[in-house]
Design a protein around this motif. Sequence first.
Motif, PDB file in Angstrom:
ATOM      1  N   ASP A  48      40.757  38.176  37.263  1.00 35.90           N
ATOM      2  CA  ASP A  48      40.684  39.493  37.905  1.00 35.90           C
ATOM      3  C   ASP A  48      40.041  39.408  39.286  1.00 35.90           C
ATOM      4  N   GLN A  51      42.230  36.528  41.770  1.00 35.18           N
ATOM      5  CA  GLN A  51      43.671  36.691  41.959  1.00 35.18           C
ATOM      6  C   GLN A  51      44.343  35.350  42.312  1.00 35.18           C
ATOM      7  N   CYS A  73      47.392  36.139  28.967  1.00 37.25           N
ATOM      8  CA  CYS A  73      47.085  36.995  30.112  1.00 37.25           C
ATOM      9  C   CYS A  73      47.927  36.586  31.317  1.00 37.25           C
ATOM     10  N   GLN A  76      51.594  37.549  30.878  1.00 38.76           N
ATOM     11  CA  GLN A  76      51.807  38.984  31.083  1.00 38.76           C
ATOM     12  C   GLN A  76      51.775  39.367  32.561  1.00 38.76           C
ATOM     13  N   ARG A  77      50.955  38.685  33.332  1.00 36.58           N
ATOM     14  CA  ARG A  77      50.810  39.010  34.755  1.00 36.58           C
ATOM     15  C   ARG A  77      51.776  38.231  35.649  1.00 36.58           C
TER      16      ARG A  77
END
Length: 122
Positions: A48, A51, A73, A76-77
């Motif tokens: 987070d 980045q 994670c 998904q991103r």
Amino acid sequence: MGSLEGTRVLVVENDELNAMLLQMQLEMEGMLVGGVAATVSAALQMIDELQPQLVFLDYWLACNENSSPVAECLRQRGIPFLVATGMEIDQLPAVFDTGVKLSKPYTGSDLSQALQRALAPA
């Protein structure tokens, strides 16, 4: 090697010596190592904050954790990743199928090729 230049990378590795050596290798490739995380919670927080454009995962982490939640994670991103492990590659959980898998021990050339594959357009 040029396509790696300036790429922001996060290292998820619990062994300090391995993390330090990997950081040196990545920097020699021209990458910018934003940080090193040893646990799942630290890795998720750093994703987070930093980045990253790429994440290097070790499969086994501190506190007897594995990096599966981090890989999920990243999947998904849509953040590319590669995972390094000493176990048989085909024994990794399916969540790692979206990343590049690297068998330990590996050479500098193996690492460079894996980084290029991880960052290659789909």
